[in-house]
Design an enzyme around this catalytic site. Structure first.
Site, mmCIF file in Angstrom:
data_model
loop_
_atom_site.group_PDB
_atom_site.id
_atom_site.type_symbol
_atom_site.label_atom_id
_atom_site.label_comp_id
_atom_site.label_asym_id
_atom_site.label_seq_id
_atom_site.Cartn_x
_atom_site.Cartn_y
_atom_site.Cartn_z
ATOM 1 N N LYS A 22 0.698 -1.405 0.265
ATOM 2 C CA LYS A 22 -0.003 -0.351 0.338
ATOM 3 C C LYS A 22 0.915 1.061 0.133
ATOM 4 O O LYS A 22 1.186 1.809 -0.570
ATOM 5 C CB LYS A 22 -0.530 0.344 1.258
ATOM 6 C CG LYS A 22 -1.607 1.426 1.937
ATOM 7 C CD LYS A 22 -2.121 1.045 2.410
ATOM 8 C CE LYS A 22 -2.038 1.378 3.720
ATOM 9 N NZ LYS A 22 -1.406 3.057 4.374
ATOM 10 N N ASN A 23 1.937 1.658 0.799
ATOM 11 C CA ASN A 23 2.367 2.560 1.007
ATOM 12 C C ASN A 23 3.095 2.891 0.576
ATOM 13 O O ASN A 23 3.961 4.331 -0.152
ATOM 14 C CB ASN A 23 2.943 3.017 2.619
ATOM 15 C CG ASN A 23 2.086 2.810 3.698
ATOM 16 O OD1 ASN A 23 1.384 3.269 3.009
ATOM 17 N ND2 ASN A 23 2.568 2.545 4.574
ATOM 18 N N CYS A 117 -5.776 7.363 9.827
ATOM 19 C CA CYS A 117 -6.042 6.623 10.469
ATOM 20 C C CYS A 117 -5.709 7.436 12.432
ATOM 21 O O CYS A 117 -4.931 8.262 11.793
ATOM 22 C CB CYS A 117 -5.382 5.374 11.064
ATOM 23 S SG CYS A 117 -5.653 4.050 10.252
ATOM 24 N N ARG A 122 -0.504 13.456 14.260
ATOM 25 C CA ARG A 122 -0.025 13.207 12.620
ATOM 26 C C ARG A 122 -0.429 15.275 11.857
ATOM 27 O O ARG A 122 -0.733 15.119 11.348
ATOM 28 C CB ARG A 122 -1.235 12.599 11.638
ATOM 29 C CG ARG A 122 -1.632 11.084 12.521
ATOM 30 C CD ARG A 122 -1.538 9.895 11.596
ATOM 31 N NE ARG A 122 -0.504 9.132 10.984
ATOM 32 C CZ ARG A 122 -1.047 8.612 10.325
ATOM 33 N NH1 ARG A 122 -2.146 8.237 10.031
ATOM 34 N NH2 ARG A 122 -0.454 8.403 9.545
ATOM 35 N N ASP A 306 3.882 -0.465 12.307
ATOM 36 C CA ASP A 306 2.499 -0.852 11.709
ATOM 37 C C ASP A 306 2.496 -1.967 12.289
ATOM 38 O O ASP A 306 1.372 -3.049 11.696
ATOM 39 C CB ASP A 306 2.696 -0.591 10.089
ATOM 40 C CG ASP A 306 2.374 0.998 9.494
ATOM 41 O OD1 ASP A 306 2.188 1.382 10.467
ATOM 42 O OD2 ASP A 306 3.506 0.636 8.497
ATOM 43 N N ARG A 399 -8.852 -0.778 4.339
ATOM 44 C CA ARG A 399 -8.186 0.256 3.698
ATOM 45 C C ARG A 399 -6.516 -0.085 3.051
ATOM 46 O O ARG A 399 -6.032 0.015 2.551
ATOM 47 C CB ARG A 399 -8.426 1.708 4.532
ATOM 48 C CG ARG A 399 -9.634 2.578 4.709
ATOM 49 C CD ARG A 399 -9.348 3.465 5.724
ATOM 50 N NE ARG A 399 -7.712 4.118 5.725
ATOM 51 C CZ ARG A 399 -6.916 5.093 6.005
ATOM 52 N NH1 ARG A 399 -7.356 4.989 7.451
ATOM 53 N NH2 ARG A 399 -6.088 5.383 6.254
HETATM 54 N N1 EPU Z 1 5.875 14.347 12.660
HETATM 55 C C1 EPU Z 1 5.752 15.274 12.987
HETATM 56 N N2 EPU Z 1 5.810 16.057 12.020
HETATM 57 C C2 EPU Z 1 4.742 15.859 10.796
HETATM 58 C C3 EPU Z 1 4.741 14.849 10.135
HETATM 59 C C4 EPU Z 1 5.202 13.599 11.262
HETATM 60 O O1 EPU Z 1 6.243 15.398 13.811
HETATM 61 O O2 EPU Z 1 4.992 17.474 9.804
HETATM 62 C C5 EPU Z 1 6.462 12.860 13.428
HETATM 63 C C6 EPU Z 1 4.569 12.188 13.874
HETATM 64 O O3 EPU Z 1 4.042 12.608 14.823
HETATM 65 C C7 EPU Z 1 5.110 10.342 14.122
HETATM 66 C C8 EPU Z 1 6.776 10.840 13.587
HETATM 67 O O4 EPU Z 1 6.748 12.457 12.744
HETATM 68 O O5 EPU Z 1 5.523 10.578 15.245
HETATM 69 C C9 EPU Z 1 6.455 9.843 12.090
HETATM 70 O O6 EPU Z 1 5.426 10.104 12.158
HETATM 71 P P1 EPU Z 1 5.523 9.988 9.868
HETATM 72 O O7 EPU Z 1 5.320 11.068 9.194
HETATM 73 O O8 EPU Z 1 6.938 8.674 9.477
HETATM 74 O O9 EPU Z 1 4.500 8.983 9.234
HETATM 75 P P2 EPU Z 1 3.334 8.987 7.716
HETATM 76 O O10 EPU Z 1 4.746 9.629 7.047
HETATM 77 O O11 EPU Z 1 1.945 9.827 8.561
HETATM 78 C C10 EPU Z 1 4.069 6.549 7.067
HETATM 79 C C11 EPU Z 1 2.999 5.247 7.241
HETATM 80 C C12 EPU Z 1 2.465 4.744 8.025
HETATM 81 C C13 EPU Z 1 4.040 4.573 8.933
HETATM 82 C C14 EPU Z 1 4.391 5.285 9.983
HETATM 83 C C15 EPU Z 1 6.062 5.071 10.162
HETATM 84 C C16 EPU Z 1 2.395 6.161 4.870
HETATM 85 C C17 EPU Z 1 1.352 6.884 3.944
HETATM 86 N N3 EPU Z 1 2.063 5.782 5.955
HETATM 87 O O12 EPU Z 1 3.721 7.385 7.998
HETATM 88 O O13 EPU Z 1 1.476 4.133 7.959
HETATM 89 O O14 EPU Z 1 2.958 3.832 10.203
HETATM 90 O O15 EPU Z 1 4.780 5.897 8.368
HETATM 91 O O16 EPU Z 1 6.650 4.023 9.674
HETATM 92 O O17 EPU Z 1 3.010 6.219 4.145
HETATM 93 C C18 EPU Z 1 -0.130 2.971 7.717
HETATM 94 O O18 EPU Z 1 -0.115 2.218 6.563
HETATM 95 O O19 EPU Z 1 -1.221 2.006 8.962
HETATM 96 C C19 EPU Z 1 -0.018 3.725 8.010
HETATM 97 C C20 EPU Z 1 -0.237 4.609 9.618
#
Ligand code: EPU
Length: 419
Positions: A22-23, A117, A122, A306, A399
């Site tokens: 997915k990602n 989610c 976030r 995850d 999803r």
């Molecule tokens: N964070 C910030 N500011 C930002 C962005 C993130 O403080 O602007 C913090 C978040 O609050 C969190 C940490 O950084 O504490 C990591 O978040 P990250 O941005 O890496 O998460 P993400 O990119 O939103 C992706 C995956 C997630 C997965 C995480 C960690 C996608 C679409 N989502 O999320 O996948 O858990 O990386 O590996 O690629 C899922 O597939 O169920 C899922 C949630």
């Protein structure tokens, strides 16, 4: 709303195939906006998040056409708008990834705060800060973010936290920017070098993807040369390994890349689950007694957040006390009370830490899938529990996992979808 009806206690046997990640696929859909021609994406999982991003693109006049079995042709080159539809953007976190390509392509992007989610705050401050560093004006108007930059310029960007989607989004924004961009403290998830390789084959100049420092020299345009073949989903792989560790009798997991989940597999072995592996398969032996093991989620290559929820379900069956420390998202242990109501013995220390004491006999119950990953963990809890379980809000599971009940039925699981 669909729900799952599960009758627990059945042993599982056979083979299960992992679908495309997915990602990874979501990011390739977004990348289509950077191209001069349509791109082809193969091995796409047929899941709700993919349908949502297709709708988001279609609202920009992009055709997201299914042209074969799991093969999509995306005419991102036909996009004629930079405004993301709020109703859909609010449904998936990955909508934020479209902002980099939109800004690179149109010099403008308008979008709401992305949803997805409910696993913590976030925020998107890292993205906004980085776009600003690349010369974009960042404003908020009528509940939407407005980004504007005539042409993004290369910059040295230091991410304050490691973020997978921020790394991917900025990497895509920088591909068509003027000059050189360096992303410091970048995420290393395997989906990132995978995307970078695809962009490089298409004319981009990215180096260092897969490490914490990525350099991108901006180019004028990208041309579609080869299809993007979606890599196997490492989170599905880990989930199936947990399930095999709980109920399996030599289950074989096919079409996977065990190399992507080495630290997770190490913990699985420490918990007493043995396995053999090849480059694209895993065979999980019938488990003997499970034992307690502490886990701490971490950015790649660490233990993936995850996979925390399914592993916690496994720990409810392990002898002794295990500490589960969720370091990435503060809301990712919200499902624990429901597991306790099924008979687990888990003490919540604080929003990031719980202690699981096992083994405990779980009893079937009615629960609601709170988010994608915890949703499948509830399915596993239902499958090991005594009696019947009903899981509501299956949309969350759909999803990210393609027709999961049919695939589990083929292993012998007693699970049914009812409308
Ligand atoms: N964070 C910030 N500011 C930002 C962005 C993130 O403080 O602007 C913090 C978040 O609050 C969190 C940490 O950084 O504490 C990591 O978040 P990250 O941005 O890496 O998460 P993400 O990119 O939103 C992706 C995956 C997630 C997965 C995480 C960690 C996608 C679409 N989502 O999320 O996948 O858990 O990386 O590996 O690629 C899922 O597939 O169920 C899922 C949630």
């Amino acid at each position: 709303m669909a729900k799952f009806l599960i009758h627990g206690g059945k042993k599982l046997k056979g083979e299960i195939e992992v679908k495309g990640a997915k990602n990874a696929a979501l990011k390739a859909f977004a990348a289509s906006l950077l191209f001069q021609e349509p791109i082809v994406i193969k091995n796409v999982p047929l899941i709700e998040d993919i349908f949502r991003i297709s709708e988001l693109l279609e609202a920009l006049s992009v055709k997201a056409e299914k042209i074969g079995d799991r093969t999509f042709k995306i005419s991102g080159n036909q996009a004629n708008s930079y405004v993301l539809k709020p109703e859909i953007s609010k449904a998936i976190r990955a909508s934020i990834v479209l902002t980099g390509p939109l800004l690179a392509r149109f010099g403008k992007a308008i979008f709401p705060h992305p949803g997805g989610c409910v696993i913590g705050e976030r925020p998107i401050d890292i993205f906004l800060d980085a776009f600003h560093e690349m010369g974009a004006k960042v404003a908020e108007k009528d509940g939407s973010y407005v980004l504007e930059a005539e042409r993004l310029r290369g910059a040295e960007i230091v991410f304050k936290n490691i973020s997978a989607t921020a790394t991917e989004t900025l990497m895509m924004a920088a591909v068509l920017a003027k000059g050189k961009t360096i992303l410091c403290n970048a995420a290393c998830e395997p989906e990132i070098p995978y995307l970078a390789n695809f962009l490089n084959v298409s004319g981009a100049r990215i180096s260092g993807a897969g490490t914490h420092t990525i350099s991108i020299i901006g180019v004028k345009n990208l041309h579609s040369k080869k299809p993007f073949i979606t890599m196997p989903d490492r989170i599905e792989t880990g989930n199936f390994a947990v399930l095999a560790g709980l109920l399996g009798d030599n289950i074989i997991i096919k079409n996977c890349e065990p190399a992507h989940i080495m630290i997770f597999l190490k913990h699985l072995r420490l918990a007493g689950v043995n396995y053999e592996k090849g480059t694209n398969w895993l065979k999980i032996s019938a488990p003997g007694r499970l034992q307690a093991v502490d886990i701490r989620t971490k950015e790649y290559p660490g233990f993936a957040t995850d996979l925390q929820a399914p592993f916690t379900v496994l720990l409810t069956q392990a002898e002794g006390k295990s500490l589960v420390h969720e370091t990435i998202f503060e809301g990712r242990l919200n499902y624990i009370n429901d597991l306790n109501r099924m008979g687990a013995s888990i003490t919540i220390c604080d929003p990031h830490r719980v202690i699981v004491e096992g083994p405990s006999s779980l009893r079937g119950r009615e629960t609601e899938s709170p988010d994608l990953r915890a949703g499948l963990a509830f399915v596993f809890a239902g499958l090991i529990a005594e009696g019947d379980s009903i899981i509501h809000n299956v949309y969350h599971i759909d999803r990210g996992y393609e027709r999961i009940e049919e695939r589990l039925q083929r292993l012998g699981a007693d699970i049914r979808r009812i409308k």
